[in-house]
Design a protein around this motif. Structure first.
Motif, PDB file in Angstrom:
ATOM      1  N   GLU A  59      32.556  41.848  43.323  1.00 24.89           N
ATOM      2  CA  GLU A  59      32.040  42.494  44.596  1.00 24.89           C
ATOM      3  C   GLU A  59      30.994  43.270  44.150  1.00 24.89           C
ATOM      4  OE1 GLU A  59      34.832  43.603  47.011  1.00 24.89           O
ATOM      5  OE2 GLU A  59      36.002  41.786  47.205  1.00 24.89           O
ATOM      6  N   GLU A  60      30.306  43.396  43.134  1.00 19.58           N
ATOM      7  CA  GLU A  60      29.247  44.155  42.533  1.00 19.58           C
ATOM      8  C   GLU A  60      28.047  43.234  41.988  1.00 19.58           C
ATOM      9  OE1 GLU A  60      30.313  47.666  40.352  1.00 19.58           O
ATOM     10  OE2 GLU A  60      32.505  47.859  41.371  1.00 19.58           O
ATOM     11  N   PRO A  61      26.872  43.761  42.273  1.00 18.39           N
ATOM     12  CA  PRO A  61      25.747  42.828  41.632  1.00 18.39           C
ATOM     13  C   PRO A  61      25.855  42.800  40.142  1.00 18.39           C
ATOM     14  CG  PRO A  61      25.117  44.590  43.345  1.00 18.39           C
ATOM     15  CD  PRO A  61      26.723  44.853  42.974  1.00 18.39           C
ATOM     16  N   LEU A  62      25.439  41.529  39.890  1.00 20.83           N
ATOM     17  CA  LEU A  62      25.409  41.138  38.485  1.00 20.83           C
ATOM     18  C   LEU A  62      27.060  41.041  37.840  1.00 20.83           C
ATOM     19  CD1 LEU A  62      22.325  42.206  36.915  1.00 20.83           C
ATOM     20  CD2 LEU A  62      22.751  39.954  37.815  1.00 20.83           C
ATOM     21  N   ASN A  63      27.984  41.675  38.700  1.00 23.12           N
ATOM     22  CA  ASN A  63      29.438  41.417  38.232  1.00 23.12           C
ATOM     23  C   ASN A  63      29.641  41.815  36.798  1.00 23.12           C
ATOM     24  OD1 ASN A  63      28.147  38.254  39.575  1.00 23.12           O
ATOM     25  ND2 ASN A  63      29.538  39.470  40.616  1.00 23.12           N
ATOM     26  N   PRO A  64      29.502  43.281  36.513  1.00 17.37           N
ATOM     27  CA  PRO A  64      29.930  43.684  35.239  1.00 17.37           C
ATOM     28  C   PRO A  64      31.457  43.809  34.911  1.00 17.37           C
ATOM     29  CG  PRO A  64      29.259  45.325  36.824  1.00 17.37           C
ATOM     30  CD  PRO A  64      29.017  44.285  37.454  1.00 17.37           C
ATOM     31  N   ILE A  65      31.938  43.792  33.709  1.00 19.08           N
ATOM     32  CA  ILE A  65      33.318  43.760  33.574  1.00 19.08           C
ATOM     33  C   ILE A  65      33.701  45.271  33.933  1.00 19.08           C
ATOM     34  CG2 ILE A  65      34.822  43.900  31.541  1.00 19.08           C
ATOM     35  CD1 ILE A  65      33.486  41.307  30.454  1.00 19.08           C
ATOM     36  N   LYS A  66      34.817  45.538  34.440  1.00 17.51           N
ATOM     37  CA  LYS A  66      35.092  46.885  34.987  1.00 17.51           C
ATOM     38  C   LYS A  66      36.511  47.193  34.782  1.00 17.51           C
ATOM     39  CE  LYS A  66      35.011  49.448  39.433  1.00 17.51           C
ATOM     40  NZ  LYS A  66      34.686  49.453  40.861  1.00 17.51           N
ATOM     41  N   HIS A  67      36.999  48.404  34.720  1.00 20.34           N
ATOM     42  CA  HIS A  67      38.297  48.941  34.550  1.00 20.34           C
ATOM     43  C   HIS A  67      38.332  48.959  36.053  1.00 20.34           C
ATOM     44  CE1 HIS A  67      41.551  51.631  32.608  1.00 20.34           C
ATOM     45  NE2 HIS A  67      41.929  50.786  33.452  1.00 20.34           N
ATOM     46  N   ASP A  68      39.577  48.104  36.537  1.00 22.38           N
ATOM     47  CA  ASP A  68      39.952  48.079  37.825  1.00 22.38           C
ATOM     48  C   ASP A  68      40.683  49.225  38.409  1.00 22.38           C
ATOM     49  OD1 ASP A  68      40.168  46.790  40.412  1.00 22.38           O
ATOM     50  OD2 ASP A  68      42.177  45.786  39.941  1.00 22.38           O
ATOM     51  N   THR A  69      40.514  49.575  39.665  1.00 21.31           N
ATOM     52  CA  THR A  69      41.125  50.770  40.246  1.00 21.31           C
ATOM     53  C   THR A  69      41.951  50.295  41.382  1.00 21.31           C
ATOM     54  OG1 THR A  69      39.256  51.395  41.613  1.00 21.31           O
ATOM     55  CG2 THR A  69      39.475  52.377  39.159  1.00 21.31           C
ATOM     56  N   LYS A  70      42.983  51.201  41.815  1.00 20.76           N
ATOM     57  CA  LYS A  70      43.684  50.885  43.057  1.00 20.76           C
ATOM     58  C   LYS A  70      44.073  52.141  43.437  1.00 20.76           C
ATOM     59  CE  LYS A  70      47.381  48.229  45.156  1.00 20.76           C
ATOM     60  NZ  LYS A  70      48.522  47.216  44.933  1.00 20.76           N
ATOM     61  N   LYS A  71      43.575  52.684  44.851  1.00 27.68           N
ATOM     62  CA  LYS A  71      43.976  54.016  45.277  1.00 27.68           C
ATOM     63  C   LYS A  71      43.111  55.123  44.448  1.00 27.68           C
ATOM     64  CE  LYS A  71      47.934  52.263  47.940  1.00 27.68           C
ATOM     65  NZ  LYS A  71      49.464  52.647  48.077  1.00 27.68           N
ATOM     66  N   GLY A  72      42.082  54.667  44.060  1.00 29.78           N
ATOM     67  CA  GLY A  72      41.388  55.707  43.089  1.00 29.78           C
ATOM     68  C   GLY A  72      41.920  55.945  41.757  1.00 29.78           C
ATOM     69  N   LYS A  73      42.789  55.226  41.179  1.00 28.39           N
ATOM     70  CA  LYS A  73      43.350  55.399  40.077  1.00 28.39           C
ATOM     71  C   LYS A  73      43.275  53.995  38.999  1.00 28.39           C
ATOM     72  CE  LYS A  73      47.211  58.320  41.306  1.00 28.39           C
ATOM     73  NZ  LYS A  73      48.432  58.709  41.469  1.00 28.39           N
ATOM     74  N   LEU A  74      43.037  54.507  37.931  1.00 26.19           N
ATOM     75  CA  LEU A  74      42.699  53.188  37.030  1.00 26.19           C
ATOM     76  C   LEU A  74      43.917  52.449  36.837  1.00 26.19           C
ATOM     77  CD1 LEU A  74      40.704  54.964  33.975  1.00 26.19           C
ATOM     78  CD2 LEU A  74      39.922  53.581  36.009  1.00 26.19           C
ATOM     79  N   ARG A  75      43.826  51.232  36.603  1.00 25.14           N
ATOM     80  CA  ARG A  75      45.091  50.178  36.684  1.00 25.14           C
ATOM     81  C   ARG A  75      45.256  49.787  35.267  1.00 25.14           C
ATOM     82  NH1 ARG A  75      44.751  45.433  40.778  1.00 25.14           N
ATOM     83  NH2 ARG A  75      46.877  45.307  40.089  1.00 25.14           N
ATOM     84  N   TYR A  76      46.485  49.680  35.154  1.00 21.25           N
ATOM     85  CA  TYR A  76      47.093  49.336  33.472  1.00 21.25           C
ATOM     86  C   TYR A  76      48.198  48.588  33.973  1.00 21.25           C
ATOM     87  CZ  TYR A  76      44.367  53.357  31.747  1.00 21.25           C
ATOM     88  OH  TYR A  76      43.237  54.024  31.421  1.00 21.25           O
ATOM     89  N   VAL A  77      48.494  47.612  32.960  1.00 25.99           N
ATOM     90  CA  VAL A  77      49.845  46.869  33.037  1.00 25.99           C
ATOM     91  C   VAL A  77      50.899  47.545  32.241  1.00 25.99           C
ATOM     92  CG1 VAL A  77      48.791  44.582  33.511  1.00 25.99           C
ATOM     93  CG2 VAL A  77      49.299  45.267  30.938  1.00 25.99           C
ATOM     94  N   ALA A  78      52.188  47.466  32.803  1.00 24.74           N
ATOM     95  CA  ALA A  78      53.023  48.052  31.963  1.00 24.74           C
ATOM     96  C   ALA A  78      53.554  47.263  30.831  1.00 24.74           C
ATOM     97  CB  ALA A  78      54.342  48.317  33.163  1.00 24.74           C
ATOM     98  N   ASN A  79      54.197  47.821  29.968  1.00 25.78           N
ATOM     99  CA  ASN A  79      54.757  47.219  28.854  1.00 25.78           C
ATOM    100  C   ASN A  79      56.040  46.379  29.338  1.00 25.78           C
ATOM    101  OD1 ASN A  79      52.692  47.737  26.781  1.00 25.78           O
ATOM    102  ND2 ASN A  79      53.907  49.703  26.539  1.00 25.78           N
ATOM    103  N   ILE A  80      56.288  45.172  29.335  1.00 21.90           N
ATOM    104  CA  ILE A  80      57.417  44.539  29.652  1.00 21.90           C
ATOM    105  C   ILE A  80      58.141  44.126  28.334  1.00 21.90           C
ATOM    106  CG2 ILE A  80      58.301  42.563  30.865  1.00 21.90           C
ATOM    107  CD1 ILE A  80      56.908  44.334  32.618  1.00 21.90           C
ATOM    108  N   ARG A 260      17.017  44.139  36.014  1.00 27.24           N
ATOM    109  CA  ARG A 260      16.859  45.151  35.240  1.00 27.24           C
ATOM    110  C   ARG A 260      17.077  46.435  36.204  1.00 27.24           C
ATOM    111  NH1 ARG A 260      12.296  44.008  33.542  1.00 27.24           N
ATOM    112  NH2 ARG A 260      12.853  42.805  31.416  1.00 27.24           N
ATOM    113  N   SER A 261      16.681  46.076  37.114  1.00 27.61           N
ATOM    114  CA  SER A 261      16.525  47.448  38.185  1.00 27.61           C
ATOM    115  C   SER A 261      18.112  47.512  38.556  1.00 27.61           C
ATOM    116  CB  SER A 261      15.664  46.909  39.484  1.00 27.61           C
ATOM    117  OG  SER A 261      15.878  48.086  40.405  1.00 27.61           O
ATOM    118  N   ILE A 262      18.845  46.540  38.849  1.00 30.21           N
ATOM    119  CA  ILE A 262      20.063  46.724  39.310  1.00 30.21           C
ATOM    120  C   ILE A 262      20.887  47.475  38.231  1.00 30.21           C
ATOM    121  CG2 ILE A 262      22.373  45.338  39.443  1.00 30.21           C
ATOM    122  CD1 ILE A 262      20.728  43.221  40.782  1.00 30.21           C
TER     123      ILE A 262
END
Length: 287
Positions: A59-80, A260-262
């Motif tokens: 949902e961002e121009p040029l679709n960079p790879i991004k650390h996803d967030t939820k409710k303002g916090k960075l998302r991590y998967v737990a160690n299962i 480039r401007s983006i």
């Protein structure tokens, strides 16, 4: 940036099919093969054994790879237990899209609005943003919170074990032979990875059966067609950003200067500056 130093979208501008060395056209006119197999380009989002939920920002121009967030916090998967982070190099196939308005005849659920996911099971730990040419082995049909979320099982074409997996139709059986327990661990991981966040266990189409390579390739082709319809404005992608510089005939195609401007108008840390502790997310464009 691509090899020519142009800013591109990893979602839209990297070809789905790996190109032969002689073919400079995009999209590729001739797909690279190993033996009789067509190879696909995979974009690595999350390296094996890591926990940060990195993903293509659709949902961002040029679709960079991004650390996803939820409710303002960075998302991590737990160690299962007994796993550490993601148990494969995890990423996506470019130029594919699981249409949320399309009900899959096989699962009865709509798509999850993302590029199709890939679990790369080779021996090398990859890097975020790396482009890997992969051999497709099969597919798992995950039903995640009521959405179809296909998981392609693949191996890097240059992995030492890739040539051992050569059955005409049932590569998955060869995976069981050469990497015993890996597919069972994959089922376990996807079923449980959201439970530490208070969510229920995930479910699978076909009772968790891995489908073969030919089945997987048909799923990939279908999601590629949905992506083409999206990029040529034949269907409404909602908040999906379709900005690209290389997709011929797409009304969303922009100039190199616009791209480039983006990038230059994005936060400074996108261009390689250190991330400060106050920043709640970070981005980069794969080379």
């Amino acid at each position: 940036e691509n090899a020519d130093g142009k800013y591109i979208s990893p979602f839209h501008d990297i070809p789905l099919f790996a190109r032969s060395k002689e073919d400079k056209e995009i999209p590729a006119k001739r797909a690279k093969t190993t033996g009789s197999e067509v190879l696909f380009n995979m974009i690595v989002e999350v390296p094996r054994w890591s926990n940060a939920k990195m993903e293509i920002a659709t949902e961002e121009p040029l679709n960079p790879i991004k650390h996803d967030t939820k409710k303002g916090k960075l998302r991590y998967v737990a160690n299962i237990f007994p796993h550490k982070g993601y148990i494969w190099n995890y990423g996506a196939l470019p130029q594919t899209w699981e249409d949320p308005n399309h009900t899959d005849n096989l699962t009865g659920c709509c798509g999850d609005n993302d590029p199709i996911d890939v679990c790369e099971i080779g021996s090398k730990v990859r890097s975020s943003g790396e482009i890997v040419q992969v051999k497709v082995l099969g597919v798992l049909g995950l039903v995640d919170e009521g959405e179809t979320d296909w998981k392609i099982i693949a191996i890097s074409a240059d992995d030492p074990e890739a040539q051992k997996i050569h059955g005409k139709y049932f590569y998955i059986d060869d995976v069981k032979k050469h990497k015993p327990g890996y597919l069972e661990a994959t089922i376990d991981w996807f079923q449980l990875y959201k439970v530490p966040d208070g969510k229920p266990e995930n479910h699978f189409a076909f009772n968790g059966e891995f489908k073969n390579k030919d089945f997987a390739v048909e799923i990939i082709k279908s999601t590629h067609e949905h992506w083409k319809a999206l990029l040529h404005k034949k269907i409404d992608g909602g908040s999906i950003k379709c900005t690209n510089i290389l997709v011929s005939g797409s009304p969303f195609c922009c100039s190199e200067e616009d791209a480039r401007s983006i990038v230059q108008s994005a936060p400074a840390f996108m261009n390689g500056d250190p991330v400060s502790p106050e920043v709640d997310s970070w981005y980069f464009f794969p080379k």
